[in-house]
Design an enzyme around this catalytic site. Sequence first.
Site, PDB file in Angstrom:
ATOM      1  N   HIS A 214       0.870  -1.200   0.000  1.00 28.11           N
ATOM      2  CA  HIS A 214       0.000   0.000   0.000  1.00 28.11           C
ATOM      3  C   HIS A 214       0.895   1.235   0.000  1.00 28.11           C
ATOM      4  CE1 HIS A 214      -3.801   2.194   1.502  1.00 28.11           C
ATOM      5  NE2 HIS A 214      -2.890   3.124   1.230  1.00 28.11           N
TER       6      HIS A 214
ATOM      7  N   HIS B 282       1.571   5.374  -1.753  1.00 27.23           N
ATOM      8  CA  HIS B 282       1.217   6.545  -2.559  1.00 27.23           C
ATOM      9  C   HIS B 282       2.495   7.143  -3.144  1.00 27.23           C
ATOM     10  CE1 HIS B 282      -2.907   6.600  -0.965  1.00 27.23           C
ATOM     11  NE2 HIS B 282      -2.330   6.145   0.136  1.00 27.23           N
TER      12      HIS B 282
ATOM     13  N   LYS C 124      -9.270  -0.285  -6.224  1.00 28.02           N
ATOM     14  CA  LYS C 124      -9.315   0.357  -4.910  1.00 28.02           C
ATOM     15  C   LYS C 124     -10.665   1.017  -4.653  1.00 28.02           C
ATOM     16  CE  LYS C 124      -7.797   1.964  -1.022  1.00 28.02           C
ATOM     17  NZ  LYS C 124      -6.647   2.739  -0.596  1.00 28.02           N
TER      18      LYS C 124
ATOM     19  N   HIS D 171     -10.400   1.166   1.494  1.00 31.42           N
ATOM     20  CA  HIS D 171     -10.231   2.137   2.589  1.00 31.42           C
ATOM     21  C   HIS D 171     -11.470   1.992   3.457  1.00 31.42           C
ATOM     22  CE1 HIS D 171      -8.855   6.008   4.468  1.00 31.42           C
ATOM     23  NE2 HIS D 171     -10.093   5.886   4.926  1.00 31.42           N
TER      24      HIS D 171
ATOM     25  N   HIS E  98      -4.739  -0.670   5.577  1.00 32.47           N
ATOM     26  CA  HIS E  98      -4.285   0.107   6.748  1.00 32.47           C
ATOM     27  C   HIS E  98      -5.244  -0.004   7.936  1.00 32.47           C
ATOM     28  CE1 HIS E  98      -7.054   2.994   5.022  1.00 32.47           C
ATOM     29  NE2 HIS E  98      -6.182   3.594   4.228  1.00 32.47           N
TER      30      HIS E  98
ATOM     31  N   ASP F  34       1.428   2.625   3.562  1.00 34.95           N
ATOM     32  CA  ASP F  34       0.570   3.800   3.374  1.00 34.95           C
ATOM     33  C   ASP F  34       1.393   5.081   3.451  1.00 34.95           C
ATOM     34  OD1 ASP F  34      -1.705   5.264   2.838  1.00 34.95           O
ATOM     35  OD2 ASP F  34      -2.430   5.230   4.896  1.00 34.95           O
TER      36      ASP F  34
HETATM   37  N1  LIG Z   1      -3.535   7.659   4.600  1.00 31.43           N
HETATM   38  C1  LIG Z   1      -3.675   8.964   4.486  1.00 31.43           C
HETATM   39  O1  LIG Z   1      -3.813   9.632   5.502  1.00 31.43           O
HETATM   40  N2  LIG Z   1      -3.643   9.589   3.286  1.00 31.43           N
HETATM   41  C2  LIG Z   1      -3.598   8.972   1.994  1.00 31.43           C
HETATM   42  C3  LIG Z   1      -4.916   8.411   1.559  1.00 31.43           C
HETATM   43  C4  LIG Z   1      -5.306   7.116   2.261  1.00 31.43           C
HETATM   44  O2  LIG Z   1      -4.592   6.129   2.201  1.00 31.43           O
HETATM   45  O3  LIG Z   1      -6.386   7.076   2.877  1.00 31.43           O
HETATM   46  C5  LIG Z   1      -3.126  10.011   0.982  1.00 31.43           C
HETATM   47  O4  LIG Z   1      -3.245   9.766  -0.225  1.00 31.43           O
HETATM   48  O5  LIG Z   1      -2.600  11.064   1.384  1.00 31.43           O
HETATM   49 ZN   LIG Z   2      -3.214   5.076   1.551  1.00 33.32          ZN
HETATM   50 ZN   LIG Z   3      -6.802   5.018   2.811  1.00 25.39          ZN
END
Ligand SMILES: NC(=O)N[C@@H](CC(=O)O)C(=O)O
Ligand SMILES: [Zn+2]
Ligand SMILES: [Zn+2]
Length: 349
Positions: free
Chosen positions: A19, A21, A105, A142, A180, A253
């Site tokens: 997971h 970003h 997702k 999520h 998460h 995450d």
């Molecule tokens: N985890 C977070 O707090 N933020 C994530 C989005 C997500 O995973 O929910 C993001 O893209 O910034």
């Molecule tokens: Zn995330």
């Molecule tokens: Zn998330």
Amino acid sequence: MPAIDTQQTITLIRPDDWHLHLRDGAHLSSVVAHSAHQFARAIVMPNLKPPVTTVAAAAAYRERILAALPAGVKFEPLMTLYLTDNTDPDEIRRARDTDFVHAVKLYPAGATTNSDAGVTDLKKCYKTLEVMQEVGMPLCVHGEVTNHEIDLFDREAVFIERVMRPLRRDMPELPIVFEHITTKDAAEYVAEAEGPIGATITAHHLLYNRNEIFRGGIRPHYYCLPVLKREEHRLALVTAATSGDERFFLGTDSAPHAVGAKEASCGCAGCYTALHAMELYATAFEQAGALDKLEAFASLNGPAFYGLPVNEGSITLKREPWTLPATVPFGETALVPLNAGEQINWKML
Ligand SMILES: NC(=O)N[C@@H](CC(=O)O)C(=O)O
Ligand SMILES: [Zn+2]
Ligand SMILES: [Zn+2]
């Protein structure tokens, strides 16, 4: 005399991040090397602006990720599609026919960063979800309700009752990753559930409870969604991650945001851990006396769930204190990693 036989190094099969970003453009270029140093592969989240909703968009994003890697660095982005109310079931069949789209997702609309285009009512997606079930395409979730009458700290537990249980009753063969997870409720739900379900757990939810957000003042870099919970929940996550149960696996995450977007009157959710993820997980597993369970969690359980081969090669972490930088370049600006300026006791070589 614990110091004498304290383990000095840990060698693991090369791990993956299930997971992550990575953002896009100059931001992507700033962060991707951190993840590539730590992990062989990552499930890349599709919450860009605009979101990655089609196979064609995922293919193009994948090329941008590969192009942003430093020369000679190997890293495999495992792409995902962003589910909307209007995702065409045929898009799932097209995704299944690629070798690079590995999941879809689900963001409940309004639940988190860039989730405006998310799903308003899961019933609208049932035709698409049925095709996913048929072809075995995992749904990454999520798992928070978005109803503002529900206390922020209860939104994951309420999601289990209102969304997860009905969905799994209707689609018992659909592979689901509860992303998460942050509560005892979710850890117990996954541990006891039947059928194809797994869960990712972040390093920060293993290490911190909600006090961390308010220690000595409000600390925006500890704010993420789902938000950190009470100590009893952290302990339940540690129990799950270190249990050896193969349903639980690593997902950082790591969610980079520019410093100005975090340190603001309405700061963004997300913790940046890509720089030191394995060091944080090692710290959490060591605190639990379970370093021997780290390899399964980080390197074996995720590939087993996704039906992918275990990585070749290994990584080594050394007991060597180092200090996290105060900031990391992030496009034109900078980001503040979690634990900025703090010392950490493991170092990935
Ligand atoms: N985890 C977070 O707090 N933020 C994530 C989005 C997500 O995973 O929910 C993001 O893209 O910034
Ligand atoms: Zn995330
Ligand atoms: Zn998330």
